[in-house]
Design an enzyme around this catalytic site. Structure first.
Site, PDB file in Angstrom:
ATOM      1  N   HIS A 157       0.640  -1.459  -0.089  1.00  0.00           N
ATOM      2  CA  HIS A 157      -0.470  -0.314  -0.286  1.00  0.00           C
ATOM      3  C   HIS A 157       0.338   1.279   0.121  1.00  0.00           C
ATOM      4  O   HIS A 157       1.152   2.342   0.812  1.00  0.00           O
ATOM      5  CB  HIS A 157      -1.040  -0.225   1.044  1.00  0.00           C
ATOM      6  CG  HIS A 157      -1.856  -1.048   1.084  1.00  0.00           C
ATOM      7  ND1 HIS A 157      -2.596  -1.060   1.821  1.00  0.00           N
ATOM      8  CD2 HIS A 157      -2.521  -0.909   0.141  1.00  0.00           C
ATOM      9  CE1 HIS A 157      -3.775  -2.629   2.016  1.00  0.00           C
ATOM     10  NE2 HIS A 157      -3.810  -2.869   0.397  1.00  0.00           N
ATOM     11  N   HIS A 192      -0.253  -9.042   0.868  1.00  0.00           N
ATOM     12  CA  HIS A 192      -0.989  -8.774   2.419  1.00  0.00           C
ATOM     13  C   HIS A 192      -1.778 -10.628   1.978  1.00  0.00           C
ATOM     14  O   HIS A 192      -2.664 -10.730   2.675  1.00  0.00           O
ATOM     15  CB  HIS A 192      -2.215  -8.110   1.871  1.00  0.00           C
ATOM     16  CG  HIS A 192      -1.607  -6.716   1.792  1.00  0.00           C
ATOM     17  ND1 HIS A 192      -1.450  -6.103   0.340  1.00  0.00           N
ATOM     18  CD2 HIS A 192      -1.672  -5.813   2.718  1.00  0.00           C
ATOM     19  CE1 HIS A 192      -1.137  -4.792   0.077  1.00  0.00           C
ATOM     20  NE2 HIS A 192      -0.970  -4.627   1.550  1.00  0.00           N
ATOM     21  N   GLU A 239      -5.680  -7.818   3.541  1.00  0.00           N
ATOM     22  CA  GLU A 239      -5.367  -9.203   4.526  1.00  0.00           C
ATOM     23  C   GLU A 239      -6.654  -9.795   5.271  1.00  0.00           C
ATOM     24  O   GLU A 239      -6.798 -11.320   5.823  1.00  0.00           O
ATOM     25  CB  GLU A 239      -5.247  -8.411   5.313  1.00  0.00           C
ATOM     26  CG  GLU A 239      -3.329 -10.016   6.248  1.00  0.00           C
ATOM     27  CD  GLU A 239      -2.723  -9.509   7.514  1.00  0.00           C
ATOM     28  OE1 GLU A 239      -2.625  -9.953   8.470  1.00  0.00           O
ATOM     29  OE2 GLU A 239      -1.918  -8.330   7.145  1.00  0.00           O
ATOM     30  N   THR A 271      -1.585  -7.974  11.223  1.00  0.00           N
ATOM     31  CA  THR A 271      -0.838  -8.477  11.463  1.00  0.00           C
ATOM     32  C   THR A 271      -0.158  -7.155  11.498  1.00  0.00           C
ATOM     33  O   THR A 271       0.472  -6.509  12.353  1.00  0.00           O
ATOM     34  CB  THR A 271      -0.235  -9.069  10.663  1.00  0.00           C
ATOM     35  OG1 THR A 271       0.222  -8.783   9.101  1.00  0.00           O
ATOM     36  CG2 THR A 271      -0.224 -10.969  10.451  1.00  0.00           C
ATOM     37  N   CYS A 279       2.814  -8.454  13.656  1.00  0.00           N
ATOM     38  CA  CYS A 279       4.445  -8.558  12.795  1.00  0.00           C
ATOM     39  C   CYS A 279       5.105  -7.907  14.090  1.00  0.00           C
ATOM     40  O   CYS A 279       4.634  -6.094  14.575  1.00  0.00           O
ATOM     41  CB  CYS A 279       3.990  -9.066  11.750  1.00  0.00           C
ATOM     42  SG  CYS A 279       4.676  -7.025  10.906  1.00  0.00           S
ATOM     43  N   ASN A 295      -1.038  -0.938   8.985  1.00  0.00           N
ATOM     44  CA  ASN A 295      -0.175  -0.105  10.589  1.00  0.00           C
ATOM     45  C   ASN A 295       0.495   1.501  10.072  1.00  0.00           C
ATOM     46  O   ASN A 295       0.404   1.920  10.825  1.00  0.00           O
ATOM     47  CB  ASN A 295       1.131  -1.010   9.755  1.00  0.00           C
ATOM     48  CG  ASN A 295       2.146  -0.487   8.734  1.00  0.00           C
ATOM     49  OD1 ASN A 295       2.954   0.908   8.484  1.00  0.00           O
ATOM     50  ND2 ASN A 295       1.855  -0.160   6.935  1.00  0.00           N
ATOM     51  N   SER A 305       5.246   0.078   5.058  1.00  0.00           N
ATOM     52  CA  SER A 305       5.016   0.073   2.634  1.00  0.00           C
ATOM     53  C   SER A 305       6.201   2.157   2.706  1.00  0.00           C
ATOM     54  O   SER A 305       5.692   1.722   0.867  1.00  0.00           O
ATOM     55  CB  SER A 305       4.083  -0.262   2.332  1.00  0.00           C
ATOM     56  OG  SER A 305       3.021   0.415   3.005  1.00  0.00           O
TER      57      SER A 305
END
Length: 316
Positions: free
Chosen positions: A48, A81, A133, A172, A202, A232, A274
Site C-alpha cells: 500500500h 497482503h 489481509e 498482522t 508482526c 499499519n 510500506s
C-alpha cells in the site's frame, strides 16, 4: 536582511519504513521482471504505497484487480497482503505462471487458521473489514468457520456457535494496544479460547508503534508518512494521538501543512512499513527550506530480519 528561519527539532523514529515482508514483495516483482521480461502482472497493489507502485509500474509491472485481466502467456504476482485460496487455484486452472509475494508472517496466520479449523474450532478474527489481509485470511477456511471482530463492543456481544470450541487470530497490522484490549475481553468471556502460537501482530508493526510512542511523547506534533489505505500507517497516527500529540498522515512532502506546524518546535516523523526512506528524506528536506532543522534519530529496536525469495526467483 533575510528573516532567520524558526528552529525545528525533528525526532526521526527508528525502526521506521520498509519491513522485511515489504522488501521481499518488491524484490519479487523486480526479479520477476528480470526473469520473464515486461510486462509482469500484479494482482492488486503489491504494497500500500503509491510511490512504490508507480516505481514498479515504470519498470514493467502492470497492476490489475482480477486474474481475468492477466494474459495467459504472462506471469502474475500476488500481493504481500495474501490472497484467498481460490485465487492461486484459479491461476493454476488457467495455466498461469504465478508468484506469491504474501508476507511470510501473514502466511503463518493462514496456516494457523487452517489448523484451528482442522481441530474443529470456530475462529474469531480480530481485524478490519475489507482489508486485503482479512479477505485473504477468511479465504483460507470454509465459509462459516470464522467471524470478524473489529471492536471491543463486538467482542462483548459475540454469540459463540453452540457446541464449538473457539480460537482467535489477528490481522498482522493492528494497534497493539487495541488488540490486547479485545483479546482480554475474549479471554474473559470465553476462558477456554485458543490463542495463536506466538504474536500475530508482526514484529515490524509492534516496533514501529513502540518507536512512535517515544517520539510522540517528546513532540508537539507527529507526521506519519504512509498511504491512507495502509493499516499499519493509520495505526501510527492513532498511537501518537492517544498520547495527546496531534498527528497527521501524509504521503509525500507535498502534503506538508505549514500552518498546522505553527508553534511546533519539536516534530516527530515516522513512516509506515510500506513507505520508502526516500519519502521521509523528502519531508525533512522540505521542512529544512522553511525551518532551521536539527535531526535526532530515536531508536527503540534493532531489526535484522530478512525473508527468502521464492525458489524460482532465488537465482534469477
Amino acid at each position: 536582511m533575510s528573516t532567520p528561519k524558526p528552529p525545528l527539532h525533528i525526532l526521526i523514529a527508528a525502526p521506521r519504513g520498509f519491513c522485511a515482508g515489504v522488501d521481499r514483495a518488491i524484490l519479487i516483482v523486480e526479479k520477476a521482471i528480470e526473469k520473464y521480461g515486461a510486462p509482469v502482472f500484479v494482482r492488486h497493489e503489491i504494497v500500500h504505497n503509491k510511490f512504490v507502485v508507480d516505481a514498479l509500474r515504470a519498470k514493467g509491472a502492470v497492476f490489475v484487480d482480477e486474474l481475468e485481466e492477466v494474459p495467459s502467456d504472462r506471469p502474475v504476482v500476488f500481493s504481500a497482503h495474501g490472497v484467498p485460496k481460490a485465487v492461486p487455484a484459479d491461476a493454476a486452472a488457467r495455466g498461469l505462471d504465478f508468484l506469491d509475494a504474501t508476507c511470510p508472517l501473514v502466511s503463518k496466520v493462514h496456516r494457523q487458521a487452517e489448523r484451528q479449523v482442522d481441530a474443529g474450532r470456530h475462529i474469531l478474527f480480530i481485524g478490519h473489514a475489507g482489508h486485503p489481509e482479512v479477505i485473504g485470511t477468511f479465504g483460507q477456511v470454509p465459509e462459516g468457520f470464522m467471524s470478524l471482530i473489529e471492536t471491543e463492543a463486538q467482542a462483548e456481544s459475540f454469540v459463540a456457535p453452540e457446541g464449538r470450541e473457539l480460537a482467535y487470530l489477528t490481522q498482522t497490522t493492528l494497534s497493539v494496544d487495541d488488540t490486547s484490549t479485545i483479546v482480554e475481553i475474549l479471554e474473559r468471556r470465553f476462558p477456554g479460547i485458543a490463542a495463536p502460537k506466538g504474536e500475530d501482530i508482526c514484529y515490524a508493526t509492534s516496533n514501529r508503534q513502540a518507536a512512535a510512542k517515544v517520539i510522540a511523547a517528546r513532540s508537539g506534533a507527529v507526521y506519519v508518512i504512509g498511504a491512507p489505505n495502509s493499516s499499519n500507517s493509520l495505526r501510527l497516527v492513532e498511537v501518537a494521538e492517544r498520547l495527546g500529540t496531534k498527528a497527521k498522515l501524509i504521503q509525500t512532502a507535498d502534503e506538508i501543512d505549514f500552518d498546522w506546524l505553527e508553534g511546533v518546535q519539536t516534530l516527530g516523523v515516522t513512516a509506515g512499513a510500506s513507505a520508502p526512506e526516500i519519502l521521509l528524506r523528502g519531508v525533512v528536506d522540505r521542512l529544512a527550506v522553511h525551518f532551521a532543522v536539527t535531526e535526532e534519530e530515536v531508536r527503540t529496536a534493532q531489526e535484522n530480519i530478512a525473508f527468502k525469495l521464492p525458489r524460482d526467483l532465488a537465482v534469477a
